[in-house]
Design an enzyme around this catalytic site. Structure first.
Site, short mmCIF file in Angstrom:
data_model
loop_
_atom_site.label_atom_id
_atom_site.label_comp_id
_atom_site.label_asym_id
_atom_site.label_seq_id
_atom_site.Cartn_x
_atom_site.Cartn_y
_atom_site.Cartn_z
N CYS A 3 4.00 1.18 -4.26
CA CYS A 3 3.01 1.63 -3.27
C CYS A 3 3.60 1.92 -1.90
O CYS A 3 3.51 3.05 -1.41
CB CYS A 3 1.91 0.58 -3.14
SG CYS A 3 1.17 0.17 -4.71
N GLU A 33 0.12 -6.18 -6.61
CA GLU A 33 0.58 -6.52 -7.95
C GLU A 33 0.87 -8.03 -7.95
O GLU A 33 1.38 -8.57 -6.97
CB GLU A 33 1.86 -5.75 -8.30
CG GLU A 33 1.57 -4.28 -8.50
CD GLU A 33 2.76 -3.51 -9.05
OE1 GLU A 33 3.57 -4.10 -9.79
OE2 GLU A 33 2.85 -2.32 -8.75
N LEU A 42 -5.23 -3.78 -3.93
CA LEU A 42 -4.76 -4.81 -4.88
C LEU A 42 -3.25 -4.96 -4.80
O LEU A 42 -2.53 -3.97 -4.87
CB LEU A 42 -5.14 -4.42 -6.30
CG LEU A 42 -6.58 -3.98 -6.54
CD1 LEU A 42 -6.76 -3.51 -7.98
CD2 LEU A 42 -7.54 -5.12 -6.23
N ASN A 100 -1.29 0.25 4.19
CA ASN A 100 0.04 0.08 3.61
C ASN A 100 1.14 0.38 4.63
O ASN A 100 2.15 -0.33 4.70
CB ASN A 100 0.21 0.97 2.37
CG ASN A 100 -0.36 0.30 1.13
OD1 ASN A 100 -0.87 -0.82 1.19
ND2 ASN A 100 -0.27 0.98 -0.01
N LYS A 126 -6.74 3.48 3.60
CA LYS A 126 -5.83 3.04 2.53
C LYS A 126 -4.36 3.25 2.93
O LYS A 126 -3.53 2.35 2.84
CB LYS A 126 -6.17 3.79 1.24
CG LYS A 126 -5.13 3.67 0.16
CD LYS A 126 -5.03 2.25 -0.35
CE LYS A 126 -3.66 1.96 -0.89
NZ LYS A 126 -3.62 1.00 -1.92
C1 UGA Z 1 0.66 -3.27 -1.68
C2 UGA Z 1 -0.46 -3.76 -0.73
O1 UGA Z 1 -0.18 -5.08 -0.28
C3 UGA Z 1 -1.81 -3.73 -1.44
O2 UGA Z 1 -2.84 -4.08 -0.52
C4 UGA Z 1 -2.06 -2.31 -1.95
O3 UGA Z 1 -3.29 -2.21 -2.63
C5 UGA Z 1 -0.94 -1.92 -2.90
O4 UGA Z 1 0.31 -1.99 -2.19
C6 UGA Z 1 -1.22 -0.50 -3.35
O5 UGA Z 1 -1.20 0.40 -2.52
O6 UGA Z 1 -1.62 -0.31 -4.51
P1 UGA Z 1 2.12 -4.39 -3.63
O7 UGA Z 1 2.90 -3.12 -3.66
O8 UGA Z 1 1.68 -4.98 -4.92
O9 UGA Z 1 0.77 -4.21 -2.75
O10 UGA Z 1 3.04 -5.46 -2.93
P2 UGA Z 1 3.02 -6.36 -1.62
O11 UGA Z 1 2.69 -7.74 -1.96
O12 UGA Z 1 2.26 -5.73 -0.54
O13 UGA Z 1 4.58 -6.30 -1.25
C7 UGA Z 1 5.24 -5.06 -0.97
C8 UGA Z 1 6.69 -5.31 -0.64
O14 UGA Z 1 6.82 -5.97 0.61
C9 UGA Z 1 7.41 -6.19 -1.65
O15 UGA Z 1 8.69 -5.66 -1.86
C10 UGA Z 1 7.47 -7.55 -0.98
O16 UGA Z 1 8.53 -8.37 -1.40
C11 UGA Z 1 7.64 -7.14 0.48
N1 UGA Z 1 7.15 -8.14 1.45
C12 UGA Z 1 5.83 -8.44 1.54
C13 UGA Z 1 8.08 -8.74 2.32
O17 UGA Z 1 9.30 -8.48 2.23
N2 UGA Z 1 7.62 -9.61 3.26
C14 UGA Z 1 6.30 -9.93 3.38
O18 UGA Z 1 5.97 -10.73 4.29
C15 UGA Z 1 5.40 -9.33 2.50
#
Ligand code: UGA
Length: 432
Positions: A258, A153, A151, A206, A202
């Site tokens: 995460c 956030e 998931l 990540n 998992k």
């Molecule tokens: C992440 C994973 O995407 C989920 O699948 C996982 O379940 C979750 O961790 C967890 O382990 O519980 P999340 O931490 O909510 O989810 O955030 P993401 O949307 O994955 O983004 C993570 C970071 O990467 C953020 O700082 C975001 O800004 C950055 N990001 C993401 C980028 O800089 N570029 C991108 O193209 C995508």
């Protein structure tokens, strides 16, 4: 499968989403947390987290009588067929995941679990945790299943109800099938495997996603140095179906609750079995270096004059769509600028919900922009790209904006005399 009795232990964003969505799927769910304030807040209609569509589903679940909340752990699990553990596993001092909360909860519930119950590890746990939980429970009439969450956030409800896959790790096919059947009407591929493989899926999901982001951020820096346009390069890369387009948006680096924790934990886990995950280690280092590079870029463009230089930091959460500031790149960069002597003032649309961070912040974007010499767009909140360039120009004292998320229209800003600087793109000349 018919409606099942489920207890969900822990009401963070994983637990609250899991419990609420399970009730939405038709199950009878009790969510339990030891934080009385949190439970009272949910019962009064105020969720402890900012999560799209969650409040509506919580209200619906409560109205239907299928979703309840309590602090009474033992009562909540006593008649449950399934007990989801959605507990925090923060980083310990040595980088490993701290599973004290899991050990404590399992210790408190083990004798009260109903015969035939299945205990499910939902939140991210170190490889081998399912076996550890089996040992801690010490009963042959209770099963343990690993069912990691994926998931994000901000879109946790959607990710739960429309997942790419469901992963079930088990040592007993019947228990695995029972857990898979909880997802009733959800149509997606199902991976049923052993414990260690499920737990590894998992972590590596990540780690791999974090690696892609570190890759694209390094690419942005490279493009900056050679005069290529990072977004054009990314477009050219991602049209290759083997590469694909997700998680290749450059930015201020990855953060949150995460990726940082999980990349550290899996690196540590590898070292414990005499392995090295060099790409994961480098991914972490590259992320830290990228944030330093951004701070250097800002310093360079301000002529290294930080004294008396007001920086308006737009966006404090680790990404848009959440109020979570844990390991937020915005805060790392803001703090580094403050350490170099800049006068940093932060603003975030989730301001009233922000919890404990060390920078000065204000309640409105106008207050943040007023008299700023430099603005830094650190989070991709739509508010920052929809605000008229004229407003930025009227409010700010200086004319430099660092768009770390590539969301501003640089031409439009140039037309009102503001230079938008992005890592890996040539500047658009300001029209006089
Ligand atoms: C992440 C994973 O995407 C989920 O699948 C996982 O379940 C979750 O961790 C967890 O382990 O519980 P999340 O931490 O909510 O989810 O955030 P993401 O949307 O994955 O983004 C993570 C970071 O990467 C953020 O700082 C975001 O800004 C950055 N990001 C993401 C980028 O800089 N570029 C991108 O193209 C995508």
């Amino acid at each position: 499968m018919s409606r099942q009795k489920i207890a969900v232990v822990g009401t963070g964003y994983v637990g609250l989403t899991t419990g609420t969505c399970m009730a939405h799927l038709g199950h009878q769910v009790t969510c339990v947390d030891n934080d009385q304030g949190k439970i009272e807040s949910i019962l009064s209609g105020v969720l402890p987290i900012h999560e799209a569509n969650l409040a509506e589903l919580v209200a619906q679940g409560r109205r239907s009588g299928r979703l309840s909340f309590t602090t009474g752990l033992v009562d909540a699990i006593a008649d449950a067929e399934f007990v989801f553990l959605c507990l925090p596993t923060p980083t310990s001092e040595d980088g490993s995941a701290d599973i004290a909360a899991i050990i404590e909860v399992v210790g408190s519930i083990r004798t009260s679990l109903k015969p035939g119950a299945v205990v499910i590890n939902k939140s991210t746990v170190p490889v081998n945790s399912a076996n550890l939980v089996i040992d801690l429970i010490g009963r042959t009439d209770v099963d343990v299943v690993s069912n990691p969450e994926f998931l994000r956030e901000g879109s946790a409800v959607k990710d739960f109800l429309e997942p790419d896959r469901i992963v079930v790790g088990c040592n007993n096919a019947i228990a695995g099938d029972r857990v898979a059947a909880l997802y009733m009407d959800i149509r997606c591929p199902l991976v049923v495997t052993d414990f260690a493989s499920a737990e590894t899926i998992k972590y590596m999901a990540n780690a791999y996603l974090a690696m892609r982001i570190s890759f694209v951020n390094e690419l942005a820096s490279f493009c900056h140095a050679i005069g290529a346009d990072v977004l054009e390069v990314v477009k050219g890369l991602t049209l290759d179906k083997r590469i694909g387009s997700s998680f290749l948006t450059p930015g201020p680096g990855w953060g949150g609750s995460c990726f940082p924790k999980d990349t550290r934990a899996i690196s540590h886990g590898a070292s414990e079995v005499g392995e090295r995950l060099q790409l994961v280690e480098t991914t972490i280092r590259a992320n830290n270096d990228h944030q330093e590079r951004i701070v250097d870029l800002i310093s360079l463009h301000s002529g290294n004059k930080s004294t008396g230089c007001r920086v308006c930091l737009l966006g404090l959460t680790f990404k848009a769509g959440t109020d979570d500031t844990r390991e937020s790149p915005a805060l790392v960069i803001g703090q580094a600028l403050a350490n170099r002597g800049y006068d940093v003032l932060g603003y975030d649309p989730t301001y009233p919900r922000l919890r404990g961070y060390g920078l000065k912040s204000v309640e409105t974007i106008d207050d943040a922009l007023k008299d700023a010499d430099i603005a830094v767009v650190a989070t991709e909140w739509p508010e920052f790209s929809t605000l008229a360039p004229e407003t930025y120009a009227e409010m700010m004292r200086g004319n430099l904006i660092f768009d770390l998320r590539y969301i501003l229209d640089r031409e439009q800003f140039a037309a009102v005399g503001l230079e938008v600087i992005t890592m890996g793109q040539r500047s658009v000349l300001i029209r006089e």
